[in-house]
Enzyme design. Sequence first.
Site, short mmCIF file in Angstrom:
data_model
loop_
_atom_site.label_atom_id
_atom_site.label_comp_id
_atom_site.label_asym_id
_atom_site.label_seq_id
_atom_site.Cartn_x
_atom_site.Cartn_y
_atom_site.Cartn_z
N ASP A 1 33.91 45.25 30.91
CA ASP A 1 35.05 44.43 30.45
C ASP A 1 34.57 43.30 29.54
O ASP A 1 35.23 42.95 28.57
CB ASP A 1 35.81 43.86 31.65
CG ASP A 1 36.30 44.96 32.58
OD1 ASP A 1 36.66 46.03 32.06
OD2 ASP A 1 36.31 44.75 33.80
N SER B 1 31.33 35.18 35.58
CA SER B 1 30.05 35.37 34.88
C SER B 1 30.20 35.30 33.35
O SER B 1 29.21 35.39 32.64
CB SER B 1 29.44 36.72 35.27
OG SER B 1 30.20 37.79 34.71
N GLY C 1 29.46 37.47 40.10
CA GLY C 1 30.91 37.43 39.93
C GLY C 1 31.34 38.19 38.69
O GLY C 1 30.51 38.70 37.93
O1 RIB Z 1 35.56 46.34 35.80
C1 RIB Z 1 35.42 45.49 36.91
C2 RIB Z 1 36.75 45.32 37.57
O2 RIB Z 1 37.15 46.57 38.11
C3 RIB Z 1 36.76 44.37 38.72
O3 RIB Z 1 37.08 43.07 38.33
C4 RIB Z 1 37.80 44.98 39.66
O4 RIB Z 1 38.88 44.16 39.86
C5 RIB Z 1 38.18 46.32 39.05
O5 RIB Z 1 39.34 46.24 38.35
#
Ligand code: RIB
Length: 310
Positions: free
Chosen positions: A254, A293, A289
């Site tokens: 992400d 992070s 985290g």
């Molecule tokens: O990609 C990591 C995320 O996957 C975490 O934050 C968790 O909530 C899931 O959605």
Amino acid sequence: MAGRIGVVGSNMMDLVTFVERMPDAGETLAAPRFMTGHGGKGANQAVAAARLGSAVVMVSKVGDDAFGAAQRANFERHGIDAAHVTTAEGAASGVAPIFVEPSGENRILIVKGANDRLTPDDVDRAAGALKGCDLLLLQLEIPFETVRHTLAWGKANGVPTLLNTAPALPGLDPASVKDATFLVPNEGELALLTGLLVDGEDDAAKAASSLVEAGIETVIVTLGARGALVVDEAGARHVPAVRVEPVDTTGAGDAFIGSFAHHYVMGQGIEAAIGRAVRYAAHAITRPGTQASYADAAEFAAFCRELSGS
Ligand code: RIB
């Protein structure tokens, strides 16, 4: 001027346990550390882009519980436009129990809760805000019908879209996501999506090329510690990773996407934006985290200076 990014996606409360090892069946095991944090792939990507300075609009659904109120406050704290973060009456907010091993490797369960109630109508109600965006980000933690509707809406309205095919969705037909401008799978998701064996970069390039031939403009394959591969009509190019000591890899994908989106809408070319994104994700895994992070623009600039000095 800051670029503008829309995210139509999930939010989850991350319940993170750091373990020495996972317990066996029937075993009770003490773990050294626990933390809660804001997560969900959509929210994480939104926060990464906002921390770097993009203007971000979030379209998401929370439950009518304390976690829901906390998620809304978290978006607002990061300066994210949360006018289209709505509440599903009678639903619990999404939660994600996460287990992180000493190597930094993670295992994640998601209980989607209210995220499952984000509908195409919610997207249509946000259309005015989404129209002004330079890029829309989507993932697969909301109903697929809503994802498909948003991709089609983006295409019809001239707003580029990026679909991160996480978490893996068995049976996902590539033809159903061909409206996406960018498709961002990891190697496992790419194998599932194409039905091809993906073991290494050559396989990944072949599988991603088959998606480009099927009509997807640009495929970016995330390769974890090996960086990323971008594949389009011009062929495949590898963008290498940077080496760091991992503490917690949760949310690295992400971080990559939020950062890619930020740098791309700021006018960097695709490969340059991927180069920034692999560095941003590398920095994120050196801290515990998920959103906790993610670096802000100044911290990230300092990290990049450190890397170029090393
Ligand atoms: O990609 C990591 C995320 O996957 C975490 O934050 C968790 O909530 C899931 O959605």
